[in-house]
Design a protein around this motif. Structure first.
Motif, short mmCIF file in Angstrom:
data_model
loop_
_atom_site.label_atom_id
_atom_site.label_comp_id
_atom_site.label_asym_id
_atom_site.label_seq_id
_atom_site.Cartn_x
_atom_site.Cartn_y
_atom_site.Cartn_z
N LEU A 1 0.99 -1.49 -0.38
CA LEU A 1 -0.03 0.31 0.12
C LEU A 1 1.20 1.62 -0.05
CD1 LEU A 1 -3.01 -0.69 2.67
CD2 LEU A 1 -2.45 -0.99 0.20
N LEU A 2 0.75 2.40 -0.57
CA LEU A 2 1.07 3.38 -1.21
C LEU A 2 0.41 4.64 0.16
CD1 LEU A 2 1.38 4.17 -5.05
CD2 LEU A 2 3.39 3.01 -2.72
N VAL A 3 1.28 5.13 1.26
CA VAL A 3 0.91 5.94 2.70
C VAL A 3 1.82 6.84 2.28
CG1 VAL A 3 -0.08 3.84 3.90
CG2 VAL A 3 3.10 4.91 3.40
N ASN A 4 1.60 8.29 2.77
CA ASN A 4 2.01 9.52 2.74
C ASN A 4 2.31 10.27 4.08
OD1 ASN A 4 1.47 9.99 -0.15
ND2 ASN A 4 -1.18 10.19 0.68
N GLU A 5 3.62 10.19 3.88
CA GLU A 5 4.22 11.05 5.23
C GLU A 5 4.58 12.32 5.07
OE1 GLU A 5 6.52 8.89 9.20
OE2 GLU A 5 7.91 9.23 7.31
N ARG A 6 3.83 13.45 5.20
CA ARG A 6 4.12 14.41 4.39
C ARG A 6 4.81 14.54 3.04
NH1 ARG A 6 8.99 16.54 9.19
NH2 ARG A 6 7.60 16.04 10.88
N GLU A 7 6.44 15.22 2.59
CA GLU A 7 5.96 15.68 0.66
C GLU A 7 6.29 13.91 0.59
OE1 GLU A 7 7.46 17.44 3.65
OE2 GLU A 7 5.94 19.13 2.91
N ARG A 8 6.70 12.89 1.60
CA ARG A 8 6.93 11.07 0.59
C ARG A 8 5.68 10.22 0.55
NH1 ARG A 8 11.27 9.07 4.56
NH2 ARG A 8 10.02 9.67 6.70
N ILE A 9 6.24 9.88 -0.14
CA ILE A 9 5.41 8.36 -0.78
C ILE A 9 6.48 7.38 -0.43
CG2 ILE A 9 3.93 7.24 -1.75
CD1 ILE A 9 3.56 10.06 -3.40
N ILE A 10 5.45 6.49 0.93
CA ILE A 10 6.13 5.12 1.67
C ILE A 10 5.18 3.94 0.68
CG2 ILE A 10 6.57 4.11 2.95
CD1 ILE A 10 6.63 7.20 4.45
N PRO A 11 6.16 3.25 -0.22
CA PRO A 11 5.14 1.69 -0.49
C PRO A 11 5.78 1.37 0.87
CG PRO A 11 7.43 2.07 -1.11
CD PRO A 11 6.70 3.30 -0.57
N LEU A 12 4.38 0.88 1.47
CA LEU A 12 4.23 -0.19 3.17
C LEU A 12 3.41 -1.61 2.52
CD1 LEU A 12 3.95 -0.53 6.34
CD2 LEU A 12 1.82 0.44 6.17
N PRO A 13 4.48 -2.31 2.99
CA PRO A 13 4.47 -3.86 2.50
C PRO A 13 3.15 -4.42 3.39
CG PRO A 13 6.57 -3.68 2.93
CD PRO A 13 6.03 -2.97 3.36
N VAL A 14 2.42 -4.86 2.83
CA VAL A 14 1.01 -5.48 3.48
C VAL A 14 1.23 -6.34 5.05
CG1 VAL A 14 -0.93 -6.89 3.67
CG2 VAL A 14 -0.52 -5.37 1.42
N SER A 15 2.04 -7.38 5.04
CA SER A 15 2.60 -8.47 5.60
C SER A 15 3.39 -7.13 6.87
CB SER A 15 3.26 -9.43 4.66
OG SER A 15 5.15 -8.31 4.53
N ASP A 16 3.66 -6.23 6.89
CA ASP A 16 4.51 -5.48 7.89
C ASP A 16 3.41 -4.40 8.74
OD1 ASP A 16 6.63 -4.81 9.55
OD2 ASP A 16 6.40 -3.06 8.12
N ILE A 17 1.46 -4.66 8.39
CA ILE A 17 0.58 -4.44 8.52
C ILE A 17 0.03 -4.82 10.13
CG2 ILE A 17 -2.06 -2.92 8.80
CD1 ILE A 17 -1.58 -2.90 5.73
N ALA A 18 0.83 -4.49 11.44
CA ALA A 18 0.36 -5.02 12.70
C ALA A 18 -1.24 -5.36 12.94
CB ALA A 18 1.01 -4.49 14.02
N PHE A 19 -1.94 -3.77 12.35
CA PHE A 19 -2.77 -3.36 12.87
C PHE A 19 -4.07 -2.50 12.00
CE2 PHE A 19 -1.48 -1.45 16.39
CZ PHE A 19 -2.94 -0.35 16.40
#
Length: 252
Positions: free
Chosen positions: A143-161
């Protein structure tokens, strides 16, 4: 084809009306909606059109908020001056994302794409339902998530909740970092692997890998303990407790 336009600028709306007549004289514009509030009221009492053409930023907010809250699931062509909403737009039933100024050729291309999709997915409500199912049934690995000006690819397997608070979904990773994500928990359920993730209640979807244990609670409910900090206690209702324990037993 019956079309609804969501556009708060009169000049842009008139230009769009002119282009629609040139692209397809048979198109019937049912309504022009200028605000999120007006759109919510209109869609509450009207049948779905065949197509919505929407700007992103309306007079009182984002049109994306309308699509999260209405039951209408017709295709959408976005026409906007902003490119930063493209990922969120395609979480709706978007078929095209056009940047202003919209040209006749771009609009014709978008309408042609829509007609091609109709032919592929049959006709009427069946193809709309098929389109929505195809878009939301696809499991995501990232999933692509935003952190200020950055777009970060977040692996679904790394989502705790996933946690719903004040109408916003927050994704917490295994390291305890959290990110806002433009979605609903219902949509998140469709994106995540049901063998790995389970809806605990109206506010939480939990990853099996992040669960430390589950404890019996009064009235045959459960309390779920995670290996990472949580903003509030996760309670599974009596009605869902049996299902949750079976999932916990058989999940990977």
């Amino acid at each position: 084809m019956k079309v609804v336009i969501m556009e708060d600028e009169i000049r842009s709306a008139n230009e769009l009306l002119h282009l629609l007549k040139l692209a397809d004289p048979a198109i019937q514009v049912m309504m022009r909606l200028e605000s999120v509030e007006q759109a919510m009221e209109w869609f509450d009492g009207q049948p779905c059109p065949d197509l919505i053409i929407a700007d992103i930023q309306l007079a009182d907010g984002l049109s994306l908020d309308v699509f999260k809250r209405i039951s209408c699931s017709c295709p959408v062509i976005f026409c906007t001056a902003f490119d930063e909403y493209v990922l969120q737009a395609f979480d709706t039933c978007a078929v095209s994302y056009l940047l202003k100024p919209v040209t006749l050729s771009k609009l014709q291309e978008a309408l042609g794409k829509l007609n091609n999709m109709r032919q592929v997915f049959t006709t009427g409500d069946q193809w709309i339902n098929r389109l929505q199912t195809e878009m939301f049934s696809t499991r995501r690995n990232t999933l692509l998530v935003n952190e200020r000006e950055r777009i970060i690819p977040l692996p679904v397997s790394d989502i705790a909740f996933c946690y719903l608070t004040k109408g916003t979904v927050q994704l917490y990773d295994m390291q305890g970092h959290n990110f806002s994500y433009q979605s609903t928990l219902d949509e998140m359920e469709k994106l995540l692997d049901p063998e790995q993730f389970c809806r605990a209640n109206r506010q939480f979807i939990v990853n099996r890998k992040a669960i430390r244990n589950a404890e019996r609670y009064f009235a045959r409910k459960l309390i779920v303990r995670l290996t990472v900090p949580i903003p509030e206690t996760i309670i599974v209702s009596k009605a869902r407790a049996t299902f949750f324990l079976k999932w916990l037993q058989h999940s990977r």
